[in-house]
Design a protein around this motif. Structure first.
Motif, mmCIF file in Angstrom:
data_model
loop_
_atom_site.group_PDB
_atom_site.id
_atom_site.type_symbol
_atom_site.label_atom_id
_atom_site.label_comp_id
_atom_site.label_asym_id
_atom_site.label_seq_id
_atom_site.Cartn_x
_atom_site.Cartn_y
_atom_site.Cartn_z
ATOM 1 N N PHE A 1 4.357 10.468 28.947
ATOM 2 C CA PHE A 1 5.267 11.610 28.921
ATOM 3 C C PHE A 1 5.769 11.951 30.315
ATOM 4 O O PHE A 1 5.145 11.628 31.319
ATOM 5 C CB PHE A 1 4.555 12.834 28.346
ATOM 6 N N GLN A 2 6.898 12.658 30.325
ATOM 7 C CA GLN A 2 7.523 13.037 31.592
ATOM 8 C C GLN A 2 6.566 13.840 32.479
ATOM 9 O O GLN A 2 6.435 13.575 33.659
ATOM 10 C CB GLN A 2 8.763 13.879 31.301
ATOM 11 N N ASN A 3 5.882 14.819 31.859
ATOM 12 C CA ASN A 3 4.927 15.605 32.657
ATOM 13 C C ASN A 3 3.512 15.076 32.476
ATOM 14 O O ASN A 3 2.550 15.803 32.663
ATOM 15 C CB ASN A 3 5.027 17.078 32.314
ATOM 16 N N TYR A 4 3.414 13.835 32.052
ATOM 17 C CA TYR A 4 2.167 13.075 31.908
ATOM 18 C C TYR A 4 1.309 13.535 30.739
ATOM 19 O O TYR A 4 0.632 12.732 30.118
ATOM 20 C CB TYR A 4 1.320 13.095 33.191
ATOM 21 N N VAL B 1 -10.615 11.857 34.031
ATOM 22 C CA VAL B 1 -9.746 10.692 33.920
ATOM 23 C C VAL B 1 -10.307 9.712 32.893
ATOM 24 O O VAL B 1 -9.593 9.236 32.006
ATOM 25 C CB VAL B 1 -9.595 10.012 35.297
ATOM 26 N N ALA B 2 -11.613 9.462 32.992
ATOM 27 C CA ALA B 2 -12.224 8.518 32.050
ATOM 28 C C ALA B 2 -12.113 9.031 30.617
ATOM 29 O O ALA B 2 -11.793 8.264 29.701
ATOM 30 C CB ALA B 2 -13.694 8.299 32.417
ATOM 31 N N LEU C 1 -7.553 2.791 39.496
ATOM 32 C CA LEU C 1 -8.046 4.144 39.244
ATOM 33 C C LEU C 1 -9.566 4.210 39.254
ATOM 34 O O LEU C 1 -10.146 5.252 38.988
ATOM 35 C CB LEU C 1 -7.561 4.622 37.855
ATOM 36 N N SER C 2 -10.218 3.086 39.571
ATOM 37 C CA SER C 2 -11.673 3.016 39.406
ATOM 38 C C SER C 2 -12.409 4.115 40.166
ATOM 39 O O SER C 2 -13.447 4.593 39.728
ATOM 40 C CB SER C 2 -12.172 1.654 39.865
ATOM 41 N N GLN C 3 -11.843 4.530 41.307
ATOM 42 C CA GLN C 3 -12.531 5.540 42.107
ATOM 43 C C GLN C 3 -12.349 6.945 41.554
ATOM 44 O O GLN C 3 -12.998 7.879 42.000
ATOM 45 C CB GLN C 3 -12.010 5.514 43.551
ATOM 46 N N ARG D 1 -0.396 7.352 37.059
ATOM 47 C CA ARG D 1 -1.130 6.129 36.748
ATOM 48 C C ARG D 1 -2.148 6.371 35.638
ATOM 49 O O ARG D 1 -2.371 5.513 34.795
ATOM 50 C CB ARG D 1 -1.814 5.591 38.011
ATOM 51 N N VAL D 2 -2.764 7.566 35.646
ATOM 52 C CA VAL D 2 -3.711 7.862 34.565
ATOM 53 C C VAL D 2 -2.973 7.872 33.223
ATOM 54 O O VAL D 2 -3.468 7.343 32.224
ATOM 55 C CB VAL D 2 -4.418 9.217 34.786
#
Lengths: 322, 274, 364
Positions: free
Chosen positions: C81-84, C92-93, C123-125, C141-142
């Motif tokens: 989406f535009q705003n993610y 994140v996970a 994104l691993s970190q 990226r998420v």
């Protein structure tokens, strides 16, 4: 190297779903979902409000009095005929209007002063903000009782306060004197309600862009001119909403009047709401009380219609504009 | 520069004067609550002549104050929790789903929120009389639910309106049904707001006087709001214990308001303006 | 990998139709960009493919299966989406694994898939962070990671880069394109930015007012725009348009500027047209050259890489893009020379492109 594609394990095929699953999905995902979500509230409201309103309508067309056994459930227009010929009804409607206007004007004024005083940051602002909403947190019954104590004609502190002013040296009977009593009650209502006005107006004030004032300063407008030409027009909508909400609060007001005067002396403070209560629970004329209840319901529908025209109408116009 | 300090001084002066006017009744409530029984009539100045804690202890030893507070707490928590439970789903539906009749439902709920409770208290009394529900805690609770549900629906709708719709869209693409998206995404995100709604509902019920007064006559089933009035006799009012009871009854709500001020204010505005 | 077929799709609110019969065929593994000005219906169309908007008529099918009546979750798609639209209350996970957990995959499998996607997107970190702790680019990226762990049949992107700053936008553009090459999954991408469309797409669909104006591969659209709108929309700086008519041996603008036309336009005598020339197809020469149009330099915008010159010939204003530096001054009189191979003519009333009589010859 990263593989070209993440392996699949369970790609579900497009299989027709069993009937039970489809039925469940109708409510979790399909047409039935809104119904599922709204039904509990509507059912509850129907039971706790809708049903009583219907029951009240029925009651109002009957003759049910708790005191007299010779009353019955036959259809009659008696209560409505009585209501429209009862000059006390007209008087209490008028008193409701006076009480509302006094309370609304006073609470808006005090709220506006308080909001103007705390709109900009200064040391201790949040403390004063807490002070100004404190009356809101105090239960109306407690508020009313302390004012009642203050209003006591012989020992109350109110007389001592006003006697600090020059020219007043006799005790005023705040809750008995027919010239003072309605004003005394309105003061209590104002004290309890102004925090609502304060919060709305403060939010409204803080939504006015500071640049407008900077520009006005550059143009040489003084404080009063700034208030009149920037603040007032920008606040118009929120003031209107505030006035309507305050009007509803004071129209509904029960505890203040009931506890301090019960509508007296000699019906001087009997508003529509108080008259309704007194008819049912002092004269035990339930049917007449129900009829008066219907009248006050009609009043509030009118107020709500006004409110909706202002707020929802504005929202819809806003939506149409985008 | 001098002009600025002058206007600052005027501001502080009006501020302090206004604050004194506003806080005086609260101050006076405290003064009388700590005055010896019967001595409030002889308080001459604007400060307490003598201090005592007796009024407070008496409330709990000679009067069922604790009972009243517990009744209030019970009625308020049940009516607010039930209203929240029932109101949240409706608030969500009205915020998110554009179904037929949504506008009408919102208006109906608004009317029920704004009408005076006296409009329905008579038929409710009559109904409860016939159903044998007068003088029961359940009866008062039901009455309070009728006051709190409309509030809960409007306020929760406001909170859901503030959550971006795309979050639930993303959840639906991720594999949620609408119900699951509500449960996994919208509900957790609205939960801070729902707490505010609960507090508002609780306070509304805690403060309520009319239903509590009319639907219950037995002293041990009174809520605090009704109990406060019992210090008034036909001819004689016990001012000091009455004020002490008012203080005790007000303190919990005042504390909540002070600690959660910011959140309650923005929540109240969201529920009110919309 | 799956093909997407959109056929005669319409959308109407009551009697107001906002989508007027859209037909698009997306081949399996293709990267299609829907582009157009705001309000053209591109986002609505994407949401219709996702199942977030109803379709009034027509069909959308994914991998040969008509999905009109399927809920979004049953369509086997993923969307950025535009705003993610990252779930703020999940790490994140958790954001990335949400769909997998809903499918009730095993713990081990979920961890493995999330780790692999996180690895691809670097994104691993960040796996234990919450969205509010991330920068705009990381959030972006998420959002992509959440899409790729699903391993869906089709990726949908709704203006995914519009909230990023210019520099990040360019690098994410490259990343998404690389991701497409690596995964080979069908992607449908919505943007209002014609540069994104040109650089990323296998196929561009230019939309306006709920209609498709033209679709095809980027350079084809650039070189042979079907109408004035597409010609003006693609390319920056935009194409120059002169209004006028065809007469004699060429084109005469309203204010009398004459431009010679190739012979194959000769059959259009007297027709009211728009002449379109891209800024890079005009050359600045000495005003003394007989075949040049005399013009006055009104504005010079050097960007370093190239120089934009706005010149006025009569009433007409013409933008010229010149590679490198140029020694002209504002107010100077210069000559403009158009490249005869790259002229476009559009009908003034229909705004459609006028094909020269002998297309092959002019192209050669």
């Amino acid at each position: 190297m990263v593989p070209r594609s993440i392996p699949l394990d369970a790609r579900h095929e497009a299989r027709p779903k069993p009937a039970l699953v489809r039925f469940r999905e109708l409510f979790s995902d399909g047409m039935g979902f809104p119904a599922l979500m709204v039904a509990p509230a509507l059912l509850t409201l129907a039971v706790v409000i809708g049903f009583p309103i219907v029951k009240g309508l029925i009651l109002s067309f009957q003759m049910i009095k708790l005191t007299s056994p010779a009353t019955g459930g036959d259809f009659t227009l008696y209560n409505y005929v009585k209501m429209f010929s009862d000059k006390n009804v007209l008087a209490s409607v008028w008193r409701s209007c006076v009480y509302m206007s006094g309370s609304v004007l006073g609470a808006t004024f005090v709220g506006l002063i308080a909001a103007l005083l705390t709109r900009r940051a200064f040391m201790g602002r949040s403390l004063f903000r807490t002070f100004f909403i404190l009356p809101w947190a105090i239960p109306a019954v407690a508020t009313t009782l302390v004012w009642g104590v203050m209003y006591d004609a012989n020992f109350g502190v109110m007389n001592r306060i006003v006697q600090l002013l020059p020219g007043i040296n006799s005790n005023i009977e705040w809750l008995i004197d027919r010239d003072y009593v309605l004003g005394s009650l309105i003061a209590v209502q104002i004290w309890g309600d102004f925090p609502v006005a304060y919060l709305f107006l403060l939010a409204g004030l803080q939504a006015i862009p500071e640049e407008l004032y900077e520009a006005a300063n550059v143009d040489g407008a003084n404080g009063w001119q700034q208030f009149w030409h920037i603040t007032a027009p920008q606040l118009r909508y929120i003031v209107t909403v505030t006035i309507i909400l305050l009007g509803i609060l004071s129209f509904r007001s029960f505890a203040v009047i009931h506890i301090l005067t019960g509508g007296g002396p000699n019906r001087r403070t009997e508003t529509l709401v108080i008259q309704t209560y007194n008819a049912a629970f002092r004269s035990f004329d339930f049917s007449y009380g129900a009829a008066l209840g219907i009248l006050s319901l009609i009043f509030s529908v009118v107020i709500v219609a006004l409110y909706i025209r202002l707020t929802l109408g504005r929202e819809m116009r806003g939506a149409a504009a985008t | 520069m001098r002009n600025l300090t002058l206007s600052k001084a005027v501001h502080r002066l009006i501020l302090v004067a206004t604050t004194i006017c506003i806080l005086f009744p609260i101050y006076w409530m405290l003064v009388l609550a700590f005055t010896k029984l019967g001595m409030s009539r002889s308080v001459e100045g604007f400060y307490p002549a003598s201090l005592t804690f007796n009024n407070f202890t008496q409330l709990f030893t000679e009067r069922p104050m604790l009972r009243w507070l517990l009744n209030s707490a019970l009625v308020a928590s049940i009516s607010s929790a039930l209203s929240l439970l029932i109101g949240t789903s409706a608030g969500y539906a009205l915020s998110r789903l554009h179904f037929r009749g949504a506008g009408l439902i919102m208006i109906l709920i608004l009317v029920t929120q704004m009408m005076p409770p006296t409009a329905i208290v008579v038929p409710i009394y009559d109904l409860f009389r016939q159903l044998g529900m007068l003088n029961t805690i359940q009866g008062v609770t039901l009455g309070h639910i009728s006051l709190v549900i409309p509030l809960a629906v409007w306020m929760t709708k406001g909170y859901f309106d503030s959550i971006p719709l795309d979050l639930e869209n993303a959840a639906r693409i991720d594999g949620c049904t609408r119900l699951a998206a509500f449960w996994h995404v919208a509900l957790p995100l609205a939960s801070p707001g729902l707490i505010v709604v609960f507090i508002y509902g609780f306070v509304t019920s805690w403060h309520e006087f009319l239903f509590a007064r009319t639907l219950v006559s037995q002293q041990e089933l009174w809520t605090g709001a009704v109990g406060l009035g019992s210090f008034r006799g036909e001819f004689f009012t016990l001012f000091e214990p009455q004020m002490a009871a008012s203080v005790v009854f007000s303190v919990p709500v005042v504390l909540v308001f002070m600690f959660l001020q910011r959140r309650l204010i923005s929540g109240g505005l969201a529920g009110g303006v919309r | 990998m799956a093909e997407v077929n959109i056929s005669n799709v319409r959308k109407a609110y009551g009697s107001l139709e906002i989508m007027h019969g859209i037909d698009i065929d997306v081949a399996a593994g293709e990267f299609v960009v829907l582009v157009g000005p705001s309000g053209c219906g591109k986002s609505t169309l994407l949401r219709m493919i996702a199942g977030l908007e109803d379709i009034s008529s027509g069909t959308i099918s994914i991998a040969g299966r008509v999905v009109n009546d399927l809920q979004p979750r049953d369509r086997d798609i993923a969307m950025v989406f535009q705003n993610y639209a990252l779930y703020p209350h999940m790490t994140v996970a958790e954001n990335m694994s949400f769909s997998l957990r809903l499918q009730r995959l095993g713990q081990e499998q979920i961890r493995e898939r999330v780790a692999r996607a996180a690895d691809i997107l670097d994104l691993s970190q960040l796996l234990e962070r919450y969205p509010r702790q991330l920068s705009g680019g990381q959030r972006q990226r998420v959002a992509m990671g959440r899409a790729i762990v699903r391993n869906p049949q089709v990726f949908l992107f709704d203006e995914p880069l519009s909230n990023l700053d210019a520099e990040l936008r360019v690098s994410m553009r490259a990343q998404i394109k690389e991701l497409h090459q690596r995964l080979g999954t069908t992607m449908i991408y919505v943007t209002h930015d014609q540069i994104e469309a040109m650089t990323m797409a296998d196929k561009i669909v230019v939309m306006r007012g709920g209609r498709i104006e033209q679709m095809g591969c980027p350079l084809d659209l650039y070189d042979n725009p079907a109408n004035r709108f597409v010609a003006g929309f693609l390319g920056s700086p935009a194409m120059n348009f002169l209004a006028g008519s065809v007469d004699g041996d060429g084109f005469t603008s309203k204010s009398g500027v004459k431009v010679a036309l190739p012979a194959n336009y000769g059959a259009m005598q007297g027709r009211q047209v728009l002449l379109g020339v891209r800024p890079e197809h005009i050359e600045i020469v000495s005003k003394d050259r007989p075949d040049a149009i005399v013009a006055n330099v009104a504005l010079i915008e050097p960007t370093g890489l190239d120089t934009l010159v706005v010149a006025r010939a009569g009433q007409e204003e013409v933008t010229v893009s010149y590679r490198g530096r140029m020694d002209v001054r504002v107010g100077e009189t210069v000559g403009l020379l158009r490249d005869p191979g790259h002229l476009h003519l559009f009908d003034q009333s229909t705004l459609a492109r006028i094909q020269p009589a002998d297309q092959q010859k002019s192209m050669a």
